[in-house]
Design a protein around this motif. Structure first.
Motif, mmCIF file in Angstrom:
data_model
loop_
_atom_site.group_PDB
_atom_site.id
_atom_site.type_symbol
_atom_site.label_atom_id
_atom_site.label_comp_id
_atom_site.label_asym_id
_atom_site.label_seq_id
_atom_site.Cartn_x
_atom_site.Cartn_y
_atom_site.Cartn_z
ATOM 1 N N THR A 67 0.848 -1.186 0.000
ATOM 2 C CA THR A 67 0.000 0.000 0.000
ATOM 3 C C THR A 67 0.886 1.239 0.000
ATOM 4 O O THR A 67 2.076 1.176 0.304
ATOM 5 C CB THR A 67 -0.911 0.033 1.239
ATOM 6 O OG1 THR A 67 -0.108 -0.019 2.420
ATOM 7 C CG2 THR A 67 -1.879 -1.140 1.240
ATOM 8 N N GLY A 68 0.282 2.370 -0.349
ATOM 9 C CA GLY A 68 1.004 3.636 -0.336
ATOM 10 C C GLY A 68 1.460 4.125 -1.696
ATOM 11 O O GLY A 68 2.078 5.185 -1.800
ATOM 12 N N ALA A 69 1.158 3.377 -2.763
ATOM 13 C CA ALA A 69 1.604 3.757 -4.105
ATOM 14 C C ALA A 69 0.540 4.584 -4.811
ATOM 15 O O ALA A 69 -0.660 4.329 -4.686
ATOM 16 C CB ALA A 69 1.934 2.514 -4.926
ATOM 17 N N SER A 70 0.983 5.581 -5.582
ATOM 18 C CA SER A 70 0.066 6.357 -6.410
ATOM 19 C C SER A 70 -0.305 5.551 -7.651
ATOM 20 O O SER A 70 0.381 4.575 -7.995
ATOM 21 C CB SER A 70 0.724 7.671 -6.835
ATOM 22 O OG SER A 70 1.806 7.420 -7.707
ATOM 23 N N PRO A 71 -1.361 5.924 -8.371
ATOM 24 C CA PRO A 71 -1.763 5.163 -9.565
ATOM 25 C C PRO A 71 -0.675 5.089 -10.625
ATOM 26 O O PRO A 71 -0.624 4.121 -11.392
ATOM 27 C CB PRO A 71 -2.988 5.934 -10.063
ATOM 28 C CG PRO A 71 -3.534 6.589 -8.845
ATOM 29 C CD PRO A 71 -2.352 6.960 -8.015
ATOM 30 N N SER A 72 0.206 6.089 -10.678
ATOM 31 C CA SER A 72 1.234 6.104 -11.726
ATOM 32 C C SER A 72 2.511 5.394 -11.319
ATOM 33 O O SER A 72 3.443 5.282 -12.116
ATOM 34 C CB SER A 72 1.577 7.552 -12.090
ATOM 35 O OG SER A 72 2.085 8.247 -10.959
#
Length: 967
Positions: free
Chosen positions: A382-387
């Motif tokens: 978790t913690g990742a942006s969509p890009s």
């Protein structure tokens, strides 16, 4: 080694009803409503409130309040903080022997101005020993629990004026007209169902409260009537929930338990958490397996005394049905069986999220489910942006250009060396599924994993490392998953799909996921895998010693479903800051422990170390692998109201309030020289296997001196002194005439065995049983004080124990038949129940590793151990005479109230105080305690009757009972 194959699957979460308004719950830690980086917490032992800046890790302010602050709550505008002081202004060393002087306030609430950080008011009419406070969700009122006086008090949230209060029916000595003992003690365990109210939660609509009762297996449900403005107009008992599914009772169902199973009567419920959807409540507690048969052979390698008497548990209540264990409800109970694996397949997060900040959150790596052989390891980030791109590596070394954060441990490498790209699973989660081999040799194998989040133009963010521990069994739904030493607090997360449990004894946090079939353990922090015992009072570890309370603050700055846990550590005087990610199940240290107290400590270092030993369930000397500690039975130093079945007869758990000067001889018949020697009991009974050092024994001994005697609610609320009836009862008790109502010096003769020790410092309170301070306060026995163990000899001990005819089915003439009438009063002395074991002589030698050896020849190390004799009916009487810190009574708990001791006829025949299904016995007739005397049965035998010369025995009983219960 099995080579992993990447399989991807959607990450499914159980669906729940949309959460309602916030529930409110008793807390000992609170986040400032204006600045969420500031946390207010309690220093119970130092009588202060601390304000901590969690960003800088500094103590901003420490404010002196009353004695033993236990809980706190903000006003709706955040301008004031209300702090409940359990002992009001009464120092912990003040008790009935000290004595009281009439100025004592036995409970208070300090009102702190949060701007000036000063106490601006003190509320004093809040019952005896108040414990909990919380603000109702509608912001209109505070609710306060007063545990010793058995009250729930409603205060206006603006003026702090009392609106109304509820007095529980809890006093088995004084039952209200129209009610019976069965109304107050429905389960007939000798403990009032609704005594000692402690923790509670108020429902989202502010109309009901669920309340725990410390020693009782019942939860009370209160109705709170609101007017049109939401202000309470009344509070009343709606119902009570019985949590006990233990089918055995030492008196009413004395069946020996000869199976190893996590079971028992719930005890020490101090907290209750309501789910946001209003469907469930969870209650952490202990189960007391009282009828465990110590004489049974459980098979090779398992002694009958082994650690299956106390079991930690988490009870789940069905809030909508207000029930536990009823057909079709949603209740349940989590516990850990003795036979359950201690090496489960699990995911173990390591280290912290170093350089883990991303543009949207915090890089966190965890696992879902259990990595069992033949199953699937399901990794989640978790913690990742969509890009962002998320990659993971298996193994010991991260390839360039990534730098390992120093947490890889060089374990075996299995499967991919990476990097492997983890794909989106919805809800901002990335992951991958990896099949696990079936070869038995893989059990116990540890696979190291770490991941990185790569965003264009941003530094690479590294997750925490993760150990994937392979095994044949994992955490099962509906089980505790691990042993939890003295579970004490619980919280739901904001969405209600996770439950957190704080364990005071094992000093850790359990995280459970809420599933359709119940709760399932996700992780433990600090991890149990490869656990190494830490030193006491260590402030460098993530968790400190003996957590007192906590609060959860969701982190709105991240896209992770995460929160910060602020945990107050009582003995280390620190605040822990833990981050929990609810999707991955990962808990990590956010920062080092923050000091909450500076300057001199009110407890000595030895006393603090002794408390840590007394309550810590992770020490090998005291624990059955995190199962229990001293405090598991002697909660906060007190008694648990349980009779334990022993081969030499039933024995009540002895309270240790007030240390050696208030508790009398140790272990019923004076088998220990000092409290430091109580530690060795764990070697045989609770699975411990270590040996205390002399210093540790001294720590235990010193701590016992500062365990306060409970404050008594049976005093005049205005003057703090004895009531008029109790003052007259005192004259009859001692044969004095202080009130002017006893000019003839009538006396019940009580002072013969219970002398007035007010102001004394070398004997226990109101009894003749005592320990010599010269012995109890030193451990240097060698050849200095008692090299011949003189203090343990029967001719010395017999002076301080009493033959009170309380022996259980004693056979004095050794004819193999219990003696029917030992005191020749014409009534049978046999019990009204079938005991598991009758009382027998308890001869002993000092043969355990924590006791000082008593050799026949102290100058010869090879000399045989001296044998000490103990009769079958000689007992030390536990604690003081009063009812607030004892009961049920006598060593087998055959008497449930003080009234039954001085008036045994009331238990046998009275429609209000007896005849409720309790086993009855006539053996108290014509004994020293029977105030009726019954001279009509056997003349000139009752010292009470002859000395009291009563013309109105009913009135005399009421007066003397009023005094005794006021001590």
């Amino acid at each position: 080694m099995n080579r992993c194959t990447l399989l991807l699957a959607p990450f499914a979460l159980a669906a729940f009803a949309a959460p309602g308004l916030a529930q409110s719950q008793v807390k000992a830690v609170a986040v400032d409503p204006v600045d969420s980086a500031r946390v207010w917490t309690l220093n119970r032992d130092n009588n202060s409130v601390a304000l901590v800046d969690t960003t800088s890790g500094t103590l901003l302010s420490e404010i002196t309040v009353g004695v033993w602050p236990r809980s706190l709550a903000f006003t709706p505008d955040g301008a004031h903080l209300l702090v409940v002081n359990q002992r009001g202004n009464v120092p912990i060393e003040t008790n009935f022997v000290t004595p009281f002087n009439g100025s004592e306030v036995r409970g208070s609430i300090s009102v702190i101005d949060t701007a000036t950080k000063t106490v601006v008011d003190t509320l004093v009419d809040v019952g005896t020993e108040p414990y909990g406070i919380t603000l109702a969700p509608n912001g209109k009122y505070f609710l306060v629990s007063a545990q010793r006086s058995g009250e729930m008090i409603v205060l206006d949230s603006t003026t702090f004026a009392e609106i109304t209060r509820l007095a529980y029916d809890w006093d088995l000595n004084f039952i209200a007209p129209g009610k019976t003992v069965a109304d107050l003690d429905e389960d007939l365990d000798g403990i009032p169902d609704l005594g000692t109210p402690r923790g509670f939660s108020i429902t989202a609509d502010s109309t009901q409260a669920f309340v725990t009762h410390l020693r009782s297996p019942w939860i009370s449900v209160l109705d709170i009537t609101l007017d049109g403005a939401g202000v309470p107009t009344a509070i009343a008992l709606d119902s009570k929930i019985q949590q006990d599914d233990y089918p055995f009772h030492p008196l009413n169902n004395p069946v020996p338990v000869q199976i190893i199973k996590s079971q028992g009567t719930p005890r020490f419920s101090t907290d209750v958490a309501l789910s946001p959807d209003g469907r469930l409540a969870v209650v952490p507690q202990q189960l007391a397996n009282a009828n465990h048969d110590v004489g049974h052979d459980f098979g090779p390698g398992l002694d009958g005394d082994f650690a299956n008497r106390i079991y930690p548990s988490l009870t789940i209540l069905d809030v909508q049905n207000k029930s536990f264990g009823q057909p079709g409800d949603k209740s349940g109970r989590l516990h850990h069986e003795l036979a359950d694996t201690d090496t489960p397949a699990e995911y173990v997060p390591l280290g912290v999220n170093q350089n883990g900040r991303t543009t949207t959150g915090i890089a966190t790596l965890g696992g879902v489910g259990n990595p069992v052989l033949g199953g699937t390891a399901r990794l989640r980030v978790t913690g990742a942006s969509p890009s962002a791109t998320v990659v993971a590596w298996f193994g010991d070394v991260l390839p360039a250009p990534f730098t390992a954060p120093g947490v890889m441990d060089g374990s075996q490498l299995i499967g991919f060396t990476g990097p492997i790209t983890l794909t989106g699973l919805g809800d901002g989660v990335r992951g991958g599924n990896f099949p696990i081999g079936t070869a038995p040799v893989l059990a116990g194998t540890v696979v190291n994993v770490q991941a990185a989040i790569i965003e264009p133009g941003q530094p690479i963010a590294l997750t925490n490392a993760l150990q994937v521990v392979l095994g044949t069994e994992g955490y099962e739904t509906g089980k505790m998953g691990r042993r939890a030493g003295l579970p004490s607090k619980a919280l739901f997360n904001s969405t209600g799909d996770r439950v957190l449990m704080l364990n005071r004894g094992s000093e850790d946090v359990f995280l459970f996921e809420r599933r359709a079939g119940g709760l399932r353990l996700m992780s433990v922090f600090p991890p149990r895998y490869d656990f190494e015992e830490r030193a006491g009072l260590d402030t460098t570890t993530p968790m400190g010693d003996l957590p007192l309370g906590w609060v959860m603050q969701p982190d709105a700055s991240t896209t992770n479903d995460d929160a910060l846990l602020y945990i107050q550590n009582e003995v280390t005087r620190t605040l822990s800051v833990i981050r929990v990610d609810f999707r991955t199940g990962v808990m990590t240290k956010e920062r080092s422990q923050i000091a909450t107290h500076t300057g001199p400590d009110l407890k000595t270092l030895s006393e603090r170390k002794g408390q840590e030993i007394f309550e810590d369930a992770s020490r090998p000397q005291t624990t059955g692998k995190f199962n229990n500690s001293c405090a598991s039975c002697h909660y906060e130093g007190g008694e648990d109201g349980i009779v334990w079945q022993r081969l030499d007869g039933p024995r009540s758990t002895m309270p240790v309030y007030g240390g050696p000067l208030a508790t009398g001889l140790l272990l019923w018949k004076g088998t220990r020289i000092n409290f430091g020697e109580t530690g060795p009991m764990f070697g045989g009974e609770n699975g411990g296997h270590g040996i205390f050092t002399d210093a540790e024994q001294m720590n235990l001994n010193d701590y016992h001196h500062v365990i306060p005697v409970p404050l008594n609610p049976h005093i005049d609320a205005t003057t703090g002194d004895l009531t008029a009836d109790a003052a007259i009862g005192r004259d009859l008790f001692f044969g004095s005439n202080d009130t002017g109502t006893n000019p003839l010096g009538r006396t019940a003769g009580c002072a013969t065995c219970h002398p007035d020790q007010s102001g004394a410092s070398d004997v226990r309170g109101y009894t003749a049983d005592f320990l010599n301070p010269q012995l109890t306060d030193t451990l240097d026995f060698g050849f200095v004080v008692d090299n011949n163990c003189f203090s343990l000899r029967e001719n010395i001990v017999s002076l301080n124990v009493r033959n009170i005819n309380s022996g259980v089915n004693v056979d004095e003439n050794d004819d193999m038949v219990p003696d029917n009438d030992r005191n020749l009063d014409g009534y049978s002395d046999l019990e009204g129940y079938t005991p598991l074991y009758p009382d027998t002589a308890s001869d002993f030698t000092r043969d355990d590793p924590n006791s000082y050896p008593c050799l026949e020849d102290p100058f010869d190390p090879q000399s045989p151990l001296r044998v000490f004799a103990r009769g079958d009916q000689l007992f030390s009487i536990p604690t003081k005479l009063g009812a607030s810190s004892t009961g049920p009574y006598m060593h087998d708990h055959s008497l449930i109230s003080m009234r039954h001791i001085i008036d045994p006829e009331s238990q046998m025949f009275d429609a209000q105080y007896g005849d409720a299904g309790y086993p009855t016995t006539f053996k108290w007739y014509n004994e020293f305690h029977d105030l009726r005397g019954h001279e009509d049965i056997v003349t000139n035998i009752s010292k009470v009757k002859l000395g009291l010369q009563s013309t109105d025995v009913d009135d005399d009983i009421e007066k003397i009972l009023a005094f005794i219960t006021s001590l």
